[in-house]
Design a protein around this motif. Structure first.
Motif, PDB file in Angstrom:
ATOM      1  N   TYR A 183       0.858  -1.170   0.000  1.00 35.09           N
ATOM      2  CA  TYR A 183       0.000   0.000   0.000  1.00 35.09           C
ATOM      3  C   TYR A 183       0.896   1.222   0.000  1.00 35.09           C
ATOM      4  O   TYR A 183       1.802   1.323   0.825  1.00 35.09           O
ATOM      5  CB  TYR A 183      -0.845  -0.034   1.268  1.00 35.09           C
ATOM      6  N   ASP A 184       0.678   2.129  -0.928  1.00 30.76           N
ATOM      7  CA  ASP A 184       1.553   3.295  -1.007  1.00 30.76           C
ATOM      8  C   ASP A 184       1.067   4.374  -0.042  1.00 30.76           C
ATOM      9  O   ASP A 184       0.113   5.092  -0.331  1.00 30.76           O
ATOM     10  CB  ASP A 184       1.588   3.832  -2.434  1.00 30.76           C
ATOM     11  N   TYR A 185       1.726   4.471   1.092  1.00 35.33           N
ATOM     12  CA  TYR A 185       1.270   5.415   2.114  1.00 35.33           C
ATOM     13  C   TYR A 185       1.472   6.860   1.694  1.00 35.33           C
ATOM     14  O   TYR A 185       0.870   7.768   2.261  1.00 35.33           O
ATOM     15  CB  TYR A 185       1.984   5.141   3.438  1.00 35.33           C
ATOM     16  N   ASN A 186       2.355   7.081   0.722  1.00 38.50           N
ATOM     17  CA  ASN A 186       2.548   8.466   0.280  1.00 38.50           C
ATOM     18  C   ASN A 186       1.330   8.975  -0.483  1.00 38.50           C
ATOM     19  O   ASN A 186       1.046  10.165  -0.501  1.00 38.50           O
ATOM     20  CB  ASN A 186       3.783   8.559  -0.619  1.00 38.50           C
ATOM     21  N   LYS A 187       0.634   8.050  -1.117  1.00 34.79           N
ATOM     22  CA  LYS A 187      -0.533   8.462  -1.909  1.00 34.79           C
ATOM     23  C   LYS A 187      -1.780   8.579  -1.040  1.00 34.79           C
ATOM     24  O   LYS A 187      -2.640   9.399  -1.315  1.00 34.79           O
ATOM     25  CB  LYS A 187      -0.779   7.440  -3.018  1.00 34.79           C
ATOM     26  N   HIS A 188      -1.854   7.731  -0.025  1.00 35.51           N
ATOM     27  CA  HIS A 188      -3.059   7.737   0.798  1.00 35.51           C
ATOM     28  C   HIS A 188      -2.712   8.290   2.175  1.00 35.51           C
ATOM     29  O   HIS A 188      -2.229   7.567   3.032  1.00 35.51           O
ATOM     30  CB  HIS A 188      -3.617   6.321   0.917  1.00 35.51           C
ATOM     31  N   LYS A 189      -2.973   9.568   2.329  1.00 35.85           N
ATOM     32  CA  LYS A 189      -2.500  10.247   3.539  1.00 35.85           C
ATOM     33  C   LYS A 189      -3.127   9.676   4.810  1.00 35.85           C
ATOM     34  O   LYS A 189      -2.457   9.533   5.829  1.00 35.85           O
ATOM     35  CB  LYS A 189      -2.804  11.752   3.452  1.00 35.85           C
ATOM     36  N   ALA A 190      -4.433   9.377   4.717  1.00 33.74           N
ATOM     37  CA  ALA A 190      -5.116   8.909   5.929  1.00 33.74           C
ATOM     38  C   ALA A 190      -4.510   7.589   6.388  1.00 33.74           C
ATOM     39  O   ALA A 190      -4.180   7.416   7.561  1.00 33.74           O
ATOM     40  CB  ALA A 190      -6.610   8.741   5.659  1.00 33.74           C
ATOM     41  N   ALA A 191      -4.336   6.673   5.424  1.00 38.98           N
ATOM     42  CA  ALA A 191      -3.751   5.383   5.775  1.00 38.98           C
ATOM     43  C   ALA A 191      -2.324   5.573   6.276  1.00 38.98           C
ATOM     44  O   ALA A 191      -1.892   4.918   7.221  1.00 38.98           O
ATOM     45  CB  ALA A 191      -3.768   4.460   4.565  1.00 38.98           C
ATOM     46  N   GLY A 192      -1.620   6.493   5.632  1.00 39.17           N
ATOM     47  CA  GLY A 192      -0.247   6.767   6.053  1.00 39.17           C
ATOM     48  C   GLY A 192      -0.211   7.271   7.481  1.00 39.17           C
ATOM     49  O   GLY A 192       0.648   6.882   8.268  1.00 39.17           O
ATOM     50  N   GLY A 193      -1.170   8.135   7.822  1.00 40.17           N
ATOM     51  CA  GLY A 193      -1.242   8.649   9.187  1.00 40.17           C
ATOM     52  C   GLY A 193      -1.475   7.535  10.173  1.00 40.17           C
ATOM     53  O   GLY A 193      -0.818   7.458  11.213  1.00 40.17           O
ATOM     54  N   SER A 194      -2.381   6.643   9.816  1.00 44.08           N
ATOM     55  CA  SER A 194      -2.684   5.521  10.700  1.00 44.08           C
ATOM     56  C   SER A 194      -1.444   4.653  10.898  1.00 44.08           C
ATOM     57  O   SER A 194      -1.139   4.226  12.008  1.00 44.08           O
ATOM     58  CB  SER A 194      -3.824   4.699  10.092  1.00 44.08           C
ATOM     59  N   ALA A 195      -0.712   4.431   9.813  1.00 47.18           N
ATOM     60  CA  ALA A 195       0.489   3.601   9.914  1.00 47.18           C
ATOM     61  C   ALA A 195       1.529   4.280  10.794  1.00 47.18           C
ATOM     62  O   ALA A 195       2.228   3.624  11.563  1.00 47.18           O
ATOM     63  CB  ALA A 195       1.059   3.340   8.528  1.00 47.18           C
ATOM     64  N   ARG A 196       1.629   5.619  10.678  1.00 47.82           N
ATOM     65  CA  ARG A 196       2.622   6.318  11.489  1.00 47.82           C
ATOM     66  C   ARG A 196       2.257   6.205  12.960  1.00 47.82           C
ATOM     67  O   ARG A 196       3.105   5.942  13.815  1.00 47.82           O
ATOM     68  CB  ARG A 196       2.729   7.791  11.062  1.00 47.82           C
ATOM     69  N   ILE A 197       0.974   6.403  13.256  1.00 49.51           N
ATOM     70  CA  ILE A 197       0.542   6.237  14.654  1.00 49.51           C
ATOM     71  C   ILE A 197       0.815   4.801  15.109  1.00 49.51           C
ATOM     72  O   ILE A 197       1.270   4.557  16.229  1.00 49.51           O
ATOM     73  CB  ILE A 197      -0.958   6.580  14.805  1.00 49.51           C
ATOM     74  N   GLY A 198       0.572   3.866  14.198  1.00 52.88           N
ATOM     75  CA  GLY A 198       0.850   2.458  14.514  1.00 52.88           C
ATOM     76  C   GLY A 198       2.297   2.258  14.912  1.00 52.88           C
ATOM     77  O   GLY A 198       2.604   1.551  15.868  1.00 52.88           O
ATOM     78  N   ARG A 199       3.193   2.934  14.189  1.00 51.01           N
ATOM     79  CA  ARG A 199       4.615   2.778  14.505  1.00 51.01           C
ATOM     80  C   ARG A 199       4.928   3.376  15.880  1.00 51.01           C
ATOM     81  O   ARG A 199       5.709   2.826  16.639  1.00 51.01           O
ATOM     82  CB  ARG A 199       5.455   3.435  13.418  1.00 51.01           C
ATOM     83  N   TRP A 200       4.288   4.505  16.186  1.00 57.33           N
ATOM     84  CA  TRP A 200       4.509   5.094  17.521  1.00 57.33           C
ATOM     85  C   TRP A 200       4.030   4.140  18.596  1.00 57.33           C
ATOM     86  O   TRP A 200       4.659   3.961  19.639  1.00 57.33           O
ATOM     87  CB  TRP A 200       3.765   6.423  17.649  1.00 57.33           C
ATOM     88  N   MET A 201       2.861   3.533  18.335  1.00 54.28           N
ATOM     89  CA  MET A 201       2.314   2.590  19.305  1.00 54.28           C
ATOM     90  C   MET A 201       3.286   1.415  19.498  1.00 54.28           C
ATOM     91  O   MET A 201       3.474   0.916  20.602  1.00 54.28           O
ATOM     92  CB  MET A 201       0.959   2.036  18.823  1.00 54.28           C
ATOM     93  N   LEU A 202       3.875   0.983  18.382  1.00 52.17           N
ATOM     94  CA  LEU A 202       4.843  -0.107  18.464  1.00 52.17           C
ATOM     95  C   LEU A 202       6.015   0.297  19.346  1.00 52.17           C
ATOM     96  O   LEU A 202       6.455  -0.464  20.209  1.00 52.17           O
ATOM     97  CB  LEU A 202       5.360  -0.452  17.068  1.00 52.17           C
ATOM     98  N   MET A 203       6.511   1.512  19.116  1.00 46.11           N
ATOM     99  CA  MET A 203       7.672   1.959  19.892  1.00 46.11           C
ATOM    100  C   MET A 203       7.318   2.051  21.375  1.00 46.11           C
ATOM    101  O   MET A 203       8.104   1.715  22.247  1.00 46.11           O
ATOM    102  CB  MET A 203       8.157   3.325  19.392  1.00 46.11           C
ATOM    103  N   PHE A 204       6.103   2.494  21.629  1.00 46.25           N
ATOM    104  CA  PHE A 204       5.642   2.586  23.008  1.00 46.25           C
ATOM    105  C   PHE A 204       5.620   1.188  23.633  1.00 46.25           C
ATOM    106  O   PHE A 204       6.129   0.974  24.746  1.00 46.25           O
ATOM    107  CB  PHE A 204       4.244   3.207  23.025  1.00 46.25           C
TER     108      PHE A 204
END
Lengths: 237, 305, 278, 277
Positions: A183-204
């Protein structure tokens, strides 16, 4: 003779040997050195010998030799042929026979995956189905409730419980969204945002796991220090 | 397997109480096995790959089917039930379900394949044990070369042989002469101690790793650090003491550090782990599927045989 | 769970079907997009650095034997070996399982032959150390420090030894890349390594590195499979929430939802939790 | 500036030395820190408290000398509790050294509690068995599957095992482990036969334990040494768990202190740089 053996292998001897081994390994903390190197190789030899001992005494003798020879189950001799197939890996010409053996082992190993997948994940899917809105306890129509696993939706749900559930589901979904590769997160901003939050959650989560592991690792050291001070030096009781 | 075939086979695979005859049978097995391998060596090239592919597939089929086929209890339930769905099922699969339900050798949670679980596991273990020498040989070869050629590592390598010989000797004494003392010393005094010492090195390394990694350099590193410190504090009595002025009950009690730490572990942490694990499970399923069906790619799998 | 029930079988069938379907369509030439995975990109950088420094690379596939994880590790190893063979850089592989060890030897021989440098293949560099966890760790860190390796790769099943390896690698100044499906070890790799591959990025590794259509297709299929799981969770969460509201509130009762709605929605939950073997 | 740099780059050997010192201090000086009991520890305690008489418990484990500081107090606390409740238990070790360690520990506690091998506990001995088939066997016929204890005595002859026919007569299984493996027990003992499971992992496995805890697949958990300390508190017998957790607190404080120090240095030096430019 047996007295000597007893003295050499008695409790005190074991403690002394243990203390020397421990201190030798700890020299590595300062730097790699000849003492560590010697004990590392000694350790490796012991470990390989121990592995060999386990295989002979726990597998080959009780599970192969005893049934085959003592109990007359002669067909266990075929296992030798099966095991021997692996050694064709060293044959230039008939190498493929070892591939056949590996193929069977791999086949057996992957055969478990369906059970593994279901056993580990289905209860967790059920446990993830959490109501997000507070409610009172209620009864459900007969015939449905009985088979529903522990997370019975019939129990009442408080406001804080609902909030917890919401956090749980939010983290679960955002984390899952991080693991989409096609999934190209650069094209789909909303999904990209969710993935970024997901990564923060992972780090947490990783931070939390790290923190909770510290306790375990310190415990190991405490065990060793206790051994050195109490069992070896006998300065604490 | 039909009973017509099972009976003679069962009669053939009888334990042989007579040692001499047993030895003969074993020799026969080995001869047959040798013949089988000789036959394999003669297999034409074009049959080899299909043979490996089908062997892998069939081996994988056993555990898969054992899990996926219904057990006896399910067959009984379906046959006895009159719901439209179950009636359709009995009509379609009756040929399969009826013998399963009526087989008296099976426990309710078993199907035919379950009967062989233990045997298959044992065979797997035994054959796996035979491969140990593959690795052992490599180690001995490597260190032997070091010692004989008196390389830089010769001194250390000789200790490898010392350890190996000591453990094998001690193990031999215990297993075959019934003298356990030396083995107890080799394990409890040396091997397990070295194990414990090596394991405890992590305590030191975890401090240096945390000291280096937990800096407020980036947002991600900061989140990780915050969570780690929070959980660490929540697990020790001092942490509990820090927020012990907060009430024991009520809304504010949720801010007590041990509860916050608990909450972090039980909610966001558990959820994140579950997310990772769902992804991993799917990855495992896909990789397993590729190997099972010989669709896997990569040097090892694509090589000519 | 000892035997599959209908819902387990059905879901597993759907997931497998999606993966296989995508593999087939990829093999037929469908165009597939795969996003960047930073940790995997770092592999080339790490190999390059070892080449520049003229020192060896250390590779560990963890301490488990021949299983799905180990085989995946061998695919990644093969990629690294080929790269290293191209640059004539030495790779030391440390193994803890006899069977995997022989496969690694095969992979190495194959990789060097493929790059046209079979003479660089040193059987002694593919080492079986020990199948005992900490003896393996001890021997591995010994090798790492004595060879002063420039890059370390950890791909496979790791347990407590992860930090021993990764911290030592850091102390010898190596650039390190790690990936493991053992979630519990990820925090340590993240703390001590330069790049860490998280979760099922591990299984994406071989596809990402080789760009082989079968593997790419499988990766896309995995995404669809995860989407199915997400759909299950979302559907289930909505069901239990509505069931709760309609079954447990006055409003629900007023609307007459308490009888039929919850029962119908709970069927969804029930789907996942049929009794074992039922 | 020099100091700010120094606290960011403390030599690791200094940290290692400090660590050994802070861990050792509480071993010389006895004192008691306050302990709060977590709900998951209470869960295990309550389950053990309610095992019906006539059933047995099983203590499984695969711990060794390496994790003695965590696994031993956990095992000791559970054994003490079972002894005090007069519930016989069976030791089912999954590793050879666990068998010896658990057996020795049981002997030691039994002496204190006035219990006897064979009557109050048995050791089934280490066995390399594939768990699925072993538990399947326990479900069918427990004595025939276990056959004999670690000394080779047929288990029918042991008083503790009298009347125990299948796994349905097992009221509780606790798994004491440094490597996890609870998912197997969940699948083959809990999901298959409904046996309540207690989990006593070393602290490292704790985070993963919350998943099955949340899914109610286990009744509770003793998280590492601290879990043992809390259990000791519930039992009212201060043991090594409580004592060693003081060392633990000190070590963790050292670690937190070092991280905070490094960050303070980092933060201040960045601020200083910002001011000078």
């Amino acid at each position: 003779m047996s007295d000597l053996l007893h003295l050499l292998t008695g409790e005190r001897a074991i403690i002394w040997a243990g203390a020397i081994c421990t201190l030798a390994i700890y020299t590595f903390l300062y730097r790699e050195n000849v003492v560590y190197r010697v004990f590392e190789h000694f350790y490796l030899g012991l470990a390989v010998g121990y592995g060999l001992f386990l295989i002979v005494s726990e597998v080959l003798i009780p599970k192969w030799w005893v049934p085959m020879w003592d109990q007359g189950q002669w067909w266990w001799a075929f296992a030798l042929v099966g095991g021997g197939m692996f050694y064709f890996i060293y044959s230039q010409k008939h190498n493929w026979i070892s591939r056949l053996a590996f193929g069977i082992v791999m086949g057996l190993a992957v055969g478990f995956m369906f059970q593994d997948f279901a056993g580990n994940n289905f209860p967790k899917i059920v446990a993830s189905l959490k109501p997000l809105w507070p409610h009172h306890s209620y009864a459900v129509a007969a015939g449905t409730a009985a088979s529903i696993a522990p997370h019975t939706p019939q129990a009442s749900l408080s406001v804080s419980g609902a909030l917890n559930n919401a956090v749980f589901v939010f983290v679960l979904l955002t984390v899952l969204s991080y693991f989409f590769f096609s999934y190209d997160y650069n094209k789909h901003k909303a999904a990209g945002g969710s993935a970024r939050i997901g990564r923060w959650m992972l780090m947490f989560a990783f931070g939390a796991m790290f923190g909770s592991t510290v306790m375990a690792r310190m415990s190991l050291l405490i065990g060793r220090v206790w051994f050195l001070l109490a069992d070896w030096l006998r300065v604490v009781h | 397997m039909s009973t017509g075939l099972a009976l003679p086979l069962g009669a053939f695979f009888q334990a042989q109480p007579n040692h001499k005859l047993n030895a003969l049978y074993i020799a026969g097995c080995l001869f047959a096995g040798g013949l089988f391998i000789a036959l394999l060596t003669q297999t034409p090239k074009r049959f080899r790959k299909p043979l490996i592919v089908s062997a892998t597939f069939i081996a994988g089929l056993y555990f898969s089917l054992e899990f996926l086929l219904p057990p006896k209890a399910t067959a009984e339930t379906v046959l006895a039930s009159h719901s439209p769905w179950n009636r359709t099922m009995s009509a379609l699969f009756g040929w399969f379900l009826r013998p399963l339900a009526s087989n008296s050798r099976l426990a309710p949670d078993e199907n035919w394949l379950s009967l062989y679980l233990e045997n298959v596991n044992t065979v797997w273990q035994v054959i796996g044990a035979f491969t140990f020498a593959l690795g052992l040989w490599n180690l001995i070869h490597l260190h032997f070369r070091n010692v004989v050629h008196v390389t830089k590592g010769a001194f250390a390598s000789s200790f490898f042989f010392l350890g190996l010989a000591f453990m094998i000797f001690a193990g031999y004494l215990k297993q075959f002469s019934g003298i356990p003392d030396l083995f107890a010393f080799a394990t409890s005094g040396l091997f397990f101690q070295l194990d414990a010492a090596m394991f405890s090195l992590i305590a030191f390394f975890i401090i240096s790793a945390a000291y280096r990694a937990f800096r407020i350099r980036s947002f991600e590193a900061s989140i990780m650090m915050a969570a780690a410190l929070l959980v660490m504090l929540s697990q020790i009595p001092v942490g509990a003491w820090l927020t012990s002025w907060l009430p024991d009950h009520g809304l504010l009690s949720n801010l007590r550090i041990e509860r916050v730490g608990q909450w972090v572990l039980r909610q966001p942490n558990a959820a994140a782990q579950r997310g990772i694990n769902f992804g991993l499970a799917v990855g495992m399923l896909a990789t397993g599927l590729r190997i099972w069906l010989s669709l896997e790619r990569g040097s090892y799998f694509e090589r000519d045989v | 769970m000892k035997h599959a029930n209908l819902s387990v079988a059905l879901i597993e069938f759907i997931l497998c079907f999606l993966i296989l379907y995508k593999i087939v369509s990829a093999r037929r030439g469908a165009e597939l997009f795969i996003r960047k995975i930073p940790g995997l990109q770092a592999i080339d950088e790490a190999v390059g650095r070892a080449t520049e420094m003229g020192r060896a690379i250390f590779y560990s596939p963890g301490i488990q034997g021949l299983n799905i994880v180990g085989l995946q590790s061998m695919s990644i190893l093969s990629h690294i070996l080929r790269l290293a063979a191209k640059f004539r850089t030495r790779v030391i592989v440390a193994l803890a399982d006899a069977v995997l060890f022989t496969i690694a030897q095969e992979v190495a021989r194959e990789a060097y032959t493929h790059e046209g440098t079979p003479e660089l293949y040193e059987p002694q560099d593919i080492q079986f150390l020990s199948d005992q966890q900490f003896a393996y760790a001890s021997a591995s860190v010994g090798v790492m420090t004595r060879e002063r390796v420039a890059s370390c790769f950890y791909f496979g099943n790791f347990f407590a030894e992860s930090l021993i390896l990764a911290e030592t690698g850091h102390h010898v100044g190596a650039i390190q890349v790690a990936g493991t499906p053992e979630t519990a070890q990820l925090p340590f790799f993240i703390a001590a390594c330069d790049y860490t591959i998280i979760g099922d990025e591990y299984y994406a590794g071989s596809a990402y590195l080789s760009k082989e259509p079968t593997l790419l297709g499988s990766l896309v299929g995995q995404d669809w499979a995860k989407l199915v799981l997400i759909a299950c969770v979302v559907l289930g969460v909505i069901s239990v929430t509505v069931a709760g509201i309609s079954g447990g509130t006055a409003l629900g009762a007023q609307l007459g939802l308490d009888r039929h709605w919850p029962a119908a929605l709970l069927k969804v939950v029930e789907f996942f939790s049929l009794p074992v073997g039922g | 500036m020099k100091y700010l740099l120094a606290i960011q780059t403390i030599d690791r050997r200094i940290m290692y030395l400090l660590l050994v010192v802070v861990v050792a201090i509480p071993m010389f000086v006895r004192f008691q820190m306050p302990t709060v009991v977590n709900p998951e520890v209470q869960g295990v305690y309550d389950t053990v408290e309610h095992i019906p008489h006539g059933q047995i418990a099983i203590l499984t484990g695969d711990w060794g000398a390496g994790t003695i500081a965590e696994s031993q107090p956990q095992t000791a606390a559970l054994m003490t509790h079972l002894f005090r409740r007069n519930i016989p238990f069976a030791i089912l070790p999954f590793a050879p050294q666990t068998s010896t360690l658990m057996e020795n520990l049981a002997e030691k506690i039994a002496q204190k509690e006035g219990k006897k091998y064979g009557d109050d506990w048995v050791n089934w001995g280490w066995r390399v068995v594939p768990l699925p088939s072993f538990f399947k066997g326990l479900g069918k016929n427990l004595p025939a599957t276990v056959k004999q204890d670690y000394k080779g005595v047929p288990i029918e002859k042991l008083k503790a095992m009298r009347g125990i026919k299948t796994i349905r007569d097992v009221g509780f299984i606790a798994h004491i482990t440094p490597v996890g493996g609870i998912s197997d027990l969940i699948a083959f003992a809990h999901e298959a036969y409904g046996v309540p499971l207690g989990y006593a992992p070393t602290a490292v496995m704790v985070a993963q334990g919350y998943d099955p805890l949340d899914a109610n697949q286990i009744v509770g958990m003793l998280p590492g040494m601290v879990g043992a300390a809390q259990y000791e508190k519930l039992l009212g017998i201060p043991g090594n768990g409580l004592r060693w957790s003081n060392s633990l607190s000190f070590a963790e404080l050292l670690m937190i202190g070092l991280v905070v120090l490094a960050n303070a240095g980092y933060f201040l030096s960045r601020a200083a740089k910002g001011a000078s430019s």
